[in-house]
Enzyme design. Sequence first.
Site, PDB file in Angstrom:
ATOM      1  N   SER A 136      10.714   1.073  37.882  1.00 19.05           N
ATOM      2  CA  SER A 136      12.055   1.595  38.108  1.00 19.05           C
ATOM      3  C   SER A 136      12.975   0.569  38.778  1.00 19.05           C
ATOM      4  O   SER A 136      14.167   0.829  38.904  1.00 19.05           O
ATOM      5  CB  SER A 136      12.000   2.876  38.940  1.00 19.05           C
ATOM      6  OG  SER A 136      11.054   2.790  39.953  1.00 19.05           O
TER       7      SER A 136
ATOM      8  N   HIS B 178      11.783   3.386  31.239  1.00 20.82           N
ATOM      9  CA  HIS B 178      11.838   3.999  32.568  1.00 20.82           C
ATOM     10  C   HIS B 178      12.049   5.504  32.428  1.00 20.82           C
ATOM     11  O   HIS B 178      13.160   5.982  32.192  1.00 20.82           O
ATOM     12  CB  HIS B 178      12.961   3.350  33.382  1.00 20.82           C
ATOM     13  CG  HIS B 178      13.065   3.881  34.766  1.00 20.82           C
ATOM     14  ND1 HIS B 178      14.237   3.902  35.477  1.00 20.82           N
ATOM     15  CD2 HIS B 178      12.135   4.435  35.588  1.00 20.82           C
ATOM     16  CE1 HIS B 178      14.025   4.448  36.660  1.00 20.82           C
ATOM     17  NE2 HIS B 178      12.764   4.775  36.738  1.00 20.82           N
TER      18      HIS B 178
ATOM     19  N   GLU C  92      15.500   5.269  30.491  1.00 23.19           N
ATOM     20  CA  GLU C  92      16.225   4.000  30.431  1.00 23.19           C
ATOM     21  C   GLU C  92      15.366   3.028  29.617  1.00 23.19           C
ATOM     22  O   GLU C  92      14.208   2.794  29.970  1.00 23.19           O
ATOM     23  CB  GLU C  92      16.453   3.443  31.843  1.00 23.19           C
ATOM     24  CG  GLU C  92      17.591   4.124  32.585  1.00 23.19           C
ATOM     25  CD  GLU C  92      17.807   3.545  33.985  1.00 23.19           C
ATOM     26  OE1 GLU C  92      18.953   3.405  34.387  1.00 23.19           O
ATOM     27  OE2 GLU C  92      16.814   3.239  34.670  1.00 23.19           O
TER      28      GLU C  92
ATOM     29  N   ASN D 216      19.158   3.759  39.211  1.00 23.73           N
ATOM     30  CA  ASN D 216      18.765   3.565  40.611  1.00 23.73           C
ATOM     31  C   ASN D 216      19.728   2.642  41.346  1.00 23.73           C
ATOM     32  O   ASN D 216      19.878   2.727  42.559  1.00 23.73           O
ATOM     33  CB  ASN D 216      17.325   3.040  40.694  1.00 23.73           C
ATOM     34  CG  ASN D 216      16.330   4.189  40.547  1.00 23.73           C
ATOM     35  OD1 ASN D 216      16.688   5.343  40.722  1.00 23.73           O
ATOM     36  ND2 ASN D 216      15.095   3.878  40.214  1.00 23.73           N
TER      37      ASN D 216
END
Length: 707
Positions: free
Chosen positions: A409, A430, A442, A480
């Site tokens: 991540s 991800h 992702e 993130n």
Amino acid sequence: MKDASPQALVEIETDGDIGLIRLSKPPVNALGVALRGAVHAAHQTLQDDPAIRAIVLYGAGRFFSAGADIKDFGKADVEPTLPQVLKALNNSPKPVVAALHGVAFGGALELALACHLRVGVPGLRVGLPEVKLGLLPGAGGAQRLPRLTGLSRAIDIICSGRDVAAEEALEAGILDLIIDAPARDAGIDAARQVLSGTLTALQTDSLQVAEDDASVTAARQRLAAKRPALAAPLKALEAVCAATLPIDEGLARERGLFMGLMAGEERAGLVHAFFAERATGRIPEQDVPPRDIAQLAVIGGGTMGVGIATTLLIGGYEVRLIEAQSDRVGAAQEAVTANLAGALKRGKLSEAGHAAASTRFTCSDALDTVAEADLVIEAIFEDMGAKTALFGRLDAICKPGAILATNTSYLDVNEIAAATARPEDVIGLHFFSPAHIMRLVEVVVADATAPEVVTTAFALARKLGKVPVRAGVCDGFIGNRILTQYRRAADYLLLDGADFAEIDAALEAFGFAMGPFAVSDLAGLDIAKATRDRKAATRPASERYSRVADLICDQGWYGRKTGQGYYLYDNGKATGPNPGAMEIVKAERQALGLRPQRFTPDDIVARCLTAMIAEATRVIEEGIALRPVDIDAVELFGYGFPRHRGGPMLQADLIGPETLIQRIETYAKDDPQFWQVPALLRRMQRDKRSFAEMNSGPKTTEKGQAS
Ligand code: 3H9
């Protein structure tokens, strides 16, 4: 006789004394101005033809129709409007039969309701999903559905927007019959029965609806409690209630309510979300055929690995789950089995699907058994050394052409790829936890990733029912990275005087299911601390750092799992703010010499949203995301951004670059390191450009070239 119009939007055909109108506007027969105009004209032609005694409407392609053209929303109405077309159908002296297959949603079902008889073919789904787009049925659906089903069932269908299967539609009176035949033949069959008198065709508008105060009151209470932030479901209820009035009064009332919602931000947000979900598939590589994949392997039997294995099994793949620690293999296997049982219970899997998924699954500690896998997804702990060592081994074990994916991540996918002799086969996938529930994936494209590896990842994600978003390599990718800045804005608000419960309440009122501090408690404060510790060495000395979360962790308060964090918990349920955590906040403010400021809920939302937008703007500037709409998809499908707000980039357009710049410059007076105006925002202000204007087409960015 066949007569196709120049644009072939409808085709008129006759079968003896029956006239047929075929809707033909790929991909979904959306009833935009051109198609509804063509239907209107075709209907008139058949009305005027003395040889025709009944009319059948049916659709070409996979569906009858997906309803009104959503792309037209917000534009000026062009005549004939859908209500006008439908009124003419209902008033038609000749019986009109709607023959439905695939789906008939929204305006399409409204069209069928205005006909005199409805025949469905097996597999048909009907519905009035307008509330999911921040609307209500605006072409008579809220008046005509209750005339067929009664008030209570109509309230349920319209206010939830749910799909209704053919069998239920028949039982509810929406369909008059189901015929197992192609829609055209089913329509002719039904029309013949009408002409021979074995079936009765009825003018829906001539029917009356009985009052049902108990159902209305119960629905009002339920809707107000369930989604208080949303206007459409309650307005839809109001529209359905108008069905007890004479038809023209009810139609006028419904139209007024519909137009009110059409002008609102809720509609704009939900329609934006509808298109965002579909837009992310437009990538530079889209024309490159994907590789075939059938056998998949997942490495790592923790929460992520288990969730990923589950979603792949539900998607129909053969899956090997590898857990290196032999004493944990049993637990991983059991966790997948429990997830599959849950999927069966929730209706995500049929009995047969569940049985098949279980036979396609193996779990062991033997890495060598992945040799024949077409795609391997690594989901071990976040440690670069461990990941590069594993990818080195996978490179040696896996067959040529196998795709090696990492679920990291944060970490650098280029560095992971460099641990193999086949960086072109390495990609980031991800997933978000729980991976068998959350829809975002992702797809992180590294420098050497081959285009067909990218399209394979997209095809896989779509098959799993996910929303894949293309991302470039950077720390935290898209989601993130933005989350980090959102959390920092919330942490600084806390230090500067807003209580964590106030911050959570403000963001929940904005529409987030949970505020950031409640989320931290749920995720585990120790997990976030481990990430902060990992980044401590590279954190700039000038960066403002809130120690509050660390100090709470020092008490052994890790959130929900330990019974206390920011909040106190009883059996997993929050009972209120943790006074100990509030003391820590106060003491920290004092230690730093900060005098608490007052922040209104609007101030709180403005700061958190502006921090997200500023970082998202940088993500676009750097080519990490292809388009603003990809960022909205990430936030909507992976981070709980309220769907009716459309995503941070839609919000940014609603706020405008000028206000955003003013806000950042004001906040920067106290913290110039955190609050910086992205250069792109200044250019947008200068050139009067919006984020929406950057959304068109598959784009090639510096890092995302199709080779
Ligand atoms: C309404 O009817 C209002 C009325 O009450 C009042 C009027 C006065 N319009 O989803 P897919 C596009 S509100 C325009 O990938 P699937 C979609 O964007 C409407 N475009 O396929 C995509 O384009 P692209 C109520 C539409 O097979 C392509 O078609 N109706 C529309 O997975 C393929 O779509 C709804 O809310 C539309 N109505 O699913 C139904 N629908 O390829 C919404 C789709 O460029 N639609 N497109 O990305 C759906 O639920 C699904 O699309 C459907 C097909 C089940 C039909």
